[in-house]
Design an enzyme around this catalytic site. Structure first.
Site, PDB file in Angstrom:
ATOM      1  N   ASP A 230      41.754  27.338  16.050  1.00 11.14           N
ATOM      2  CA  ASP A 230      40.595  26.898  15.277  1.00 11.14           C
ATOM      3  C   ASP A 230      40.847  27.390  13.854  1.00 11.14           C
ATOM      4  O   ASP A 230      41.662  28.285  13.609  1.00 11.14           O
ATOM      5  CB  ASP A 230      39.292  27.458  15.857  1.00 11.14           C
ATOM      6  CG  ASP A 230      38.078  26.683  15.322  1.00 11.14           C
ATOM      7  OD1 ASP A 230      38.231  25.909  14.345  1.00 11.14           O
ATOM      8  OD2 ASP A 230      36.969  26.851  15.873  1.00 11.14           O
TER       9      ASP A 230
HETATM   10  C1  BGC Z   1      35.329  24.501  13.786  1.00 10.77           C
HETATM   11  C2  BGC Z   1      36.190  23.449  14.472  1.00 10.77           C
HETATM   12  C3  BGC Z   1      36.694  22.466  13.448  1.00 10.77           C
HETATM   13  C4  BGC Z   1      37.440  23.212  12.367  1.00 10.77           C
HETATM   14  C5  BGC Z   1      37.987  22.308  11.278  1.00 10.77           C
HETATM   15  C6  BGC Z   1      36.023  25.131  12.591  1.00 10.77           C
HETATM   16  O1  BGC Z   1      35.151  25.936  11.882  1.00 10.77           O
HETATM   17  O2  BGC Z   1      34.975  25.513  14.709  1.00 10.77           O
HETATM   18  O3  BGC Z   1      35.450  22.793  15.466  1.00 10.77           O
HETATM   19  O4  BGC Z   1      37.495  21.501  14.075  1.00 10.77           O
HETATM   20  O5  BGC Z   1      36.572  24.137  11.743  1.00 10.77           O
HETATM   21  O6  BGC Z   1      36.951  21.786  10.516  1.00 10.77           O
END
Ligand code: BGC
Length: 754
Positions: A230
């Protein structure tokens, strides 16, 4: 296509290390010297948030217009994996149109608590349902040559302290509740990528969790794709690499490649390990490259229509005292600011710039002509809306039927924080009560991403529909349901409780001091309410229709063998549409193990099928159950196990409306109890082989003298090694080693894990 083997032989260690981090917010790293291009990834689950130029440093700013499909809680309520497949294919087409190779979704975490701020991005409180829906959407996206990133692996079930919190959950709970949706989608679709979560699981960050990333995901589930972090979930780059993380996103100011190269140099990271991570990155780039050369577009109108169809199918009709569908030419009024200022998606990384947005008032005016409207309340305001309520009463009093929209303001639920209560805003409830005072014919439509309490709504609503956050065409979908163009067929994918305190996670949510204990174990969602025997407002699986359905003729054809891992059953159910209009019903099949060595749920969803039936039509549906449908995760054996005995199979239209029920007897090898020196006397005595061995050794083969019932009940909880120290049973340590060895030999003949 890239020649991965050749590239691996050409790349320098520094280049290899650079490939294991992204470049910029949304791209993999290129290696121009060797013709390795960069590919683009973007959020997200229900619509693209493509920012082709890294428009801001946290990636949260504007994005290209894209169709905002219904959010996960909405489409989950369709219980229709085929529809999700179609949405997936449409999402992929939009990705192809912006040369984007991987969509960062779907989010398939369990709704452990209704308070989780991101529940609108997740499907369900039930792992089986979430898994089937994930297969639908991932299959749809990947069928068009675009990748997915199934997220957030694993146990990311709250926003509070999400980057640091340590989820403490036992292995059975993880295997039965928090991992199966991932397992299902991995084994069925091999998603191109899995995104690891921010949080820790039992002490180790998901990105550094060898058990999660390697033992379970690779070795047990057979995942062949790439694990991406993530965004910002890598806390220690080298341990993460060793644990099984392939790609870090976004690059941590370019520091990681240096650290990795140094670790290879020092021998901390064997080059074979780095090569394997790089291989996965190159394989991903290779799969994603064809999209870079495309010059395609997408049909904005067709996707909007699909979004409308999905929004209508997402609506769950909770109550209908004959008020809906509205008659043609009905004299209606509309109350509620949401009917003019739609709320249709949630905030955070999943936020889409929609291609257009339907407005309910306009949709209803298109059908009924001039429709009086009053806002009734302000969204997110805290003041007392006296004047707005008075106006709403005036408008409502003059109408036959009032359509009233209420729900959660955007500021109440979002990525980044959890809710602290499940209440609807007081000003909205006051407006509803005021409207109902002057006109009893109120149809309430709810717009919210996650469960709200309905105790103050139900008494004022002759009809009640949960429309969730239905995407850019939500209003059109709601209008179609209200007017009867679409017969509602949505079913709750999450229980609506009577009180927040009734939810089994209540005492342990969101934890404190950076730790959250999943003390409720497997009793999540309806498993918890059922186990505690609690009434709920609306149960899991519930949803009404404008027609009626009758269930009959439950049949279960059991075959295969537990010992061979081939146990299976075909469940057949006949469902008839006994009403006057066409409609769709979801046949749900639940399984219960009547007697078990461990505490098992009262019932668990193990199969379902959505059936469309014309008025008067009936059909027999078949639902397949495999061995896993009967199994539990045995912590003692570190494996899935099926116990011999009776299992109840129930079928019907919700988890609490199961008119069909039968009991089947499952044969299975005795569950070997893995007996050793530290097993208790009780454990030895309740195992037939164990008992024989103990009795042959104790008191020189004269057990009756010492192993009286009274004796066994008093000292039965003591480990045998402790009892051996006492000497009273004339069972010394040598004898204990003998019987433990003999038992191990015999246990080879039993099948501990079914
Ligand atoms: C989120 C993800 C997301 C990523 C990119 C993170 O903060 O938890 O779900 O895909 O950011 O935007």
């Amino acid at each position: 296509m890239l020649d991965v083997d050749h590239l691996l032989s050409e790349l320098t260690v520094a280049e290899k290390a650079s490939l294991t981090s992204g470049s910029g917010f949304w791209y993999t790293a290129p290696v121009e010297r060797l013709g390795v291009p960069r590919i683009m990834v973007s959020d997200g689950p229900h619509g693209l948030r493509a920012q082709p130029h890294d428009s801001d440093h946290v990636g949260l700013g504007g994005s290209l217009p894209a169709t905002c499909f219904p959010t996960a809680s909405a489409i989950a309520s369709t219980w229709n994996p085929q529809l999700l497949h179609r949405i997936g294919a449409a999402l992929a087409q939009e990705a192809r149109a912006c040369n984007l190779s991987v969509i960062l979704g779907p989010g398939i975490n369990m709704k452990r608590s209704p308070l989780c701020g991101r529940n609108f991005e997740y499907f369900s409180e039930d792992p089986f349902l979430a898994g089937e829906l994930a297969v639908g959407i991932v299959g749809g996206i990947q069928s068009r040559g675009v990748g997915t990133s199934v997220k957030h692996y694993a146990a990311n079930n709250q926003e509070t302290d999400r980057l640091r919190v340590d989820v403490q959950a036992d292995e059975r709970t993880l295997r039965e509740i928090y991992l199966p949706a991932f397992e299902r989608v991995v084994t069925a679709c091999q998603p191109w990528t899995v995104m690891c979560a921010y949080n820790k699981v039992n002490g180790a960050s998901a990105s550094e969790n060898h058990w999660l990333l390697t033992t379970v995901l690779r070795e047990d589930f057979g995942f062949e794709g790439l694990v991406v972090s993530d965004w910002g979930a890598v806390y220690h780059r080298v341990p993460a690499l060793l644990a099984g993380l392939d790609l870090e996103m976004p690059p941590a100011l370019g520091r990681s490649p240096e650290q990795i190269a140094a670790a290879v140099e020092s021998g901390e990271v064997p080059i074979e390990v780095l090569d394997q991570r790089v291989r996965r990155v190159l394989e991903l780039v290779s799969k994603g490259m064809p999209v870079l050369d495309l010059d395609e577009s997408f049909d904005v109108d067709a996707h909007h229509s699909l979004a409308r169809q999905a929004a209508a199918e997402s609506v769950v009709l909770l109550k209908n005292d004959g008020l809906l569908p509205l008659a043609a030419g009905a004299r209606i009024a509309v109350v509620g600011e949401f009917a003019r200022t739609p709320r249709f998606q949630g905030a955070g990384s999943s936020q889409v710039t929609p291609t257009r947005v339907d407005v309910l008032l306009d949709e209803l005016r298109a059908v009924y002509g001039e429709v009086p409207f009053a806002a009734g309340y302000g969204i997110g305001t805290t003041g007392d809306d006296v004047a707005l309520r008075a106006e709403a009463q005036r408008v409502a009093a003059a109408a036959e039927t009032v359509i009233m929209l209420i729900g959660l303001p955007g500021a109440d639920e979002s990525e980044g924080f959890d809710r602290t209560h499940l209440d609807l805003p007081a000003n909205q409830l006051a407006a509803l009560a005021a409207v109902a005072e002057v006109n009893p014919n109120v149809a309430v439509v709810l717009v919210n991403g996650a469960t709200v309490l309905l105790g103050d709504v139900m008494p004022h609503a002759r009809a009640l529909a949960e429309a969730w956050l239905g995407g850019q065409a939500a209003a059109g979908g709601i209008a179609d349901v209200l007017t009867g163009v679409v017969n509602p067929s949505g079913k709750l994918a999450e229980t609506i409780p009577l009180r927040l305190e009734d939810n089994s996670s209540f005492l342990n949510f969101p934890g404190d001091s950076q730790v959250v204990r999943y003390g409720e174990g497997v009793f999540v969602g309806y498993r918890g309410y059922d186990r505690s025997g609690l009434d709920v407002a609306y149960p899991f699986g519930f949803g009404l229709s404008y027609t009626r359905f009758a269930f009959s003729d439950l049949g279960v054809d059991l075959r295969g063998s537990v010992a061979e891992g081939t146990l299976a059953a075909t469940v057949t159910v006949t469902v008839a549409n006994t009403g006057a209009v066409a409609g769709a019903e979801v046949v749900q099949v639940y399984v219960r193990d009547v007697e078990s060595a461990v505490a098992r749920p009262v019932r668990e969803l193990k199969g379902f099928a959505k059936v469309s039936l014309a008025a008067g039509e009936s059909r027999t549906v078949s639902i397949e159950l495999d061995q896993r449908a009967f199994a539990f995760w045995s912590a003692r054996h570190g494996a899935w196990a099926v116990e011999a005995g009776d299992f109840v199979i129930e079928a019907g239209s919700s988890s609490r409306d199961l008119p069909l029920r039968t009991t089947i007897a499952v044969e299975a090898p005795r569950l070997a109890a893995a007996l050793d020196r530290d097993s208790t006397l009780h454990e030895w005595m309740s195992d037939p082989d164990g008992r024989r061995l103990v009795e042959a050794e104790v008191a020189g083969g004269q057990p009756a003298a010492v192993l009286t019932d009274e004796m066994v009940s008093v000292v039965g909880t003591m480990p045998m090694s402790t009892l051996a120290n006492f000497g009273g049973m004339s069972l010394d340590h040598d004898a204990l080693d003998r019987i433990a060895g003999a038992w191990r030999e015999r246990s080879g003949r039993t099948n501990p894990a079914g």
